[in-house]
Design an enzyme around this catalytic site. Structure first.
Site, mmCIF file in Angstrom:
data_model
loop_
_atom_site.group_PDB
_atom_site.id
_atom_site.type_symbol
_atom_site.label_atom_id
_atom_site.label_comp_id
_atom_site.label_asym_id
_atom_site.label_seq_id
_atom_site.Cartn_x
_atom_site.Cartn_y
_atom_site.Cartn_z
ATOM 1 N N PRO A 88 40.578 42.254 66.633
ATOM 2 C CA PRO A 88 40.092 41.305 65.618
ATOM 3 C C PRO A 88 38.569 41.223 65.526
ATOM 4 O O PRO A 88 38.040 40.805 64.503
ATOM 5 C CB PRO A 88 40.697 39.963 66.046
ATOM 6 C CG PRO A 88 41.242 40.156 67.412
ATOM 7 C CD PRO A 88 41.445 41.622 67.627
ATOM 8 N N GLU A 115 47.602 39.803 73.169
ATOM 9 C CA GLU A 115 47.100 39.430 74.496
ATOM 10 C C GLU A 115 45.981 40.358 74.955
ATOM 11 O O GLU A 115 45.095 39.947 75.687
ATOM 12 C CB GLU A 115 48.224 39.450 75.540
ATOM 13 C CG GLU A 115 49.286 38.382 75.330
ATOM 14 C CD GLU A 115 50.411 38.829 74.398
ATOM 15 O OE1 GLU A 115 50.283 39.921 73.793
ATOM 16 O OE2 GLU A 115 51.395 38.097 74.261
ATOM 17 N N ARG A 152 45.176 57.448 50.543
ATOM 18 C CA ARG A 152 44.989 57.567 49.090
ATOM 19 C C ARG A 152 43.676 58.241 48.723
ATOM 20 O O ARG A 152 43.465 58.627 47.572
ATOM 21 C CB ARG A 152 45.177 56.237 48.380
ATOM 22 C CG ARG A 152 44.308 55.121 48.892
ATOM 23 C CD ARG A 152 44.555 53.831 48.140
ATOM 24 N NE ARG A 152 44.086 53.914 46.774
ATOM 25 C CZ ARG A 152 44.859 53.937 45.698
ATOM 26 N NH1 ARG A 152 46.144 53.835 45.809
ATOM 27 N NH2 ARG A 152 44.339 54.022 44.497
ATOM 28 N N ASP A 167 38.755 52.515 40.887
ATOM 29 C CA ASP A 167 37.520 51.976 40.328
ATOM 30 C C ASP A 167 36.961 50.832 41.157
ATOM 31 O O ASP A 167 35.779 50.767 41.417
ATOM 32 C CB ASP A 167 37.773 51.437 38.915
ATOM 33 C CG ASP A 167 37.744 52.552 37.901
ATOM 34 O OD1 ASP A 167 37.220 53.621 38.250
ATOM 35 O OD2 ASP A 167 38.242 52.345 36.794
HETATM 36 N N1 ADE Z 1 44.556 42.630 66.044
HETATM 37 C C1 ADE Z 1 44.684 41.295 65.939
HETATM 38 N N2 ADE Z 1 44.044 40.847 64.852
HETATM 39 C C2 ADE Z 1 43.511 41.929 64.237
HETATM 40 C C3 ADE Z 1 42.729 42.108 63.059
HETATM 41 N N3 ADE Z 1 42.377 41.087 62.282
HETATM 42 N N4 ADE Z 1 42.360 43.352 62.738
HETATM 43 C C4 ADE Z 1 42.697 44.382 63.526
HETATM 44 N N5 ADE Z 1 43.418 44.269 64.643
HETATM 45 C C5 ADE Z 1 43.834 43.059 64.992
#
Ligand code: ADE
Length: 237
Positions: A88, A115, A152, A167
């Site tokens: 994340p 985790e 793509r 686009d």
């Molecule tokens: N793992 C947990 N949340 C994530 C996110 N927002 N982007 C990529 N991997 C993740």
């Protein structure tokens, strides 16, 4: 051919993706290969364990390093693929990132878990990647999003008729609105210019709408775009 290897504890997650729409066509015509690797197949014990408790204490389980390293080494025997891990806090995935990845022949995506993953895995990772500022329970949906956007962009995958949406973002601006038949629906009319057959006018109208759309919906994008003098006149109005 471009190759994706997805290191995951849920390989079945990718079945629908591989067998649907544009991605399925790309796989069948040999333009892309999606190899969902089950980390359990690379576990070192008879219970095929892929996770373990955290040293020092703490909640949850971490993905163990051994299955990931073993899978990585099996895949990268001949040449070293580009290695991503979903996290994340990683580099924000965007169209530019997708273009960069579309230039790589072989990509490994390690799907992190909520985790976490043993920190030593980072020694084989080229980049951490995030699909946005929110927390998923696992990296599988992120891997899917990344692959879709990259696939793509592979020449030959998206035909002309499917390319309208390219686009948006490809020149830094959002796309223009499109219409199909009927010309009037529930009192809503297709702009006359689009039915005029005047392609020069249509081109001007579409550029105007791109700038207007971007200004209204994503003004942040305008800072990064190189606008022509003509474009600037549109923006001032
Ligand atoms: N793992 C947990 N949340 C994530 C996110 N927002 N982007 C990529 N991997 C993740």
């Amino acid at each position: 051919m471009k190759k994706f290897h997805i290191l995951t504890i849920f390989p079945e997650f990718f079945e629908g993706f591989k067998n649907t729409g544009i991605v399925s066509k790309a796989v069948k015509s040999g333009l892309v290969d999606i190899n969902a690797v089950n980390l359990r197949d690379y576990a070192t014990d008879k219970h095929r364990t892929v996770d373990d408790v955290v040293y020092g204490g703490g909640p949850g389980m971490l993905l163990k390093p051994e299955p990931i390293f073993r899978a990585y080494e099996t895949i990268s025997k001949e040449k070293k693929p580009y290695v991503l891990i979903t996290e994340p806090w990683g580099r924000k995935f965007d169209q530019e990132f997708a273009y960069e990845l579309s230039k790589k022949d072989e990509i490994i995506i390690i799907c992190g878990r909520y985790e976490g993953v043993d920190e030593r895995v980072k020694s084989i990772v080229d980049e951490e990647v995030s699909i946005g500022d929110f927390v998923l329970s696992g990296g599988e949906p992120a891997a899917l999003v990344i692959m879709d956007a990259v696939i793509r962009l592979i020449p030959g995958v998206v035909g002309d008729k499917d390319s309208l949406r390219v686009d948006s973002f490809s020149d830094g601006l959002l796309g223009y609105p499109n219409y199909t038949r009927p010309p009037v629906y529930r009192g809503m009319e297709v702009p006359k210019v689009l039915r005029s057959g005047n392609h020069k006018l249509i081109g001007i109208w579409r550029r105007w709408k791109q700038i207007e759309n971007t200004y209204k919906k994503r003004p942040d994008l305008l800072d990064k775009v190189n606008l022509s003098e003509k474009d600037k006149i549109i923006l001032q109005n």
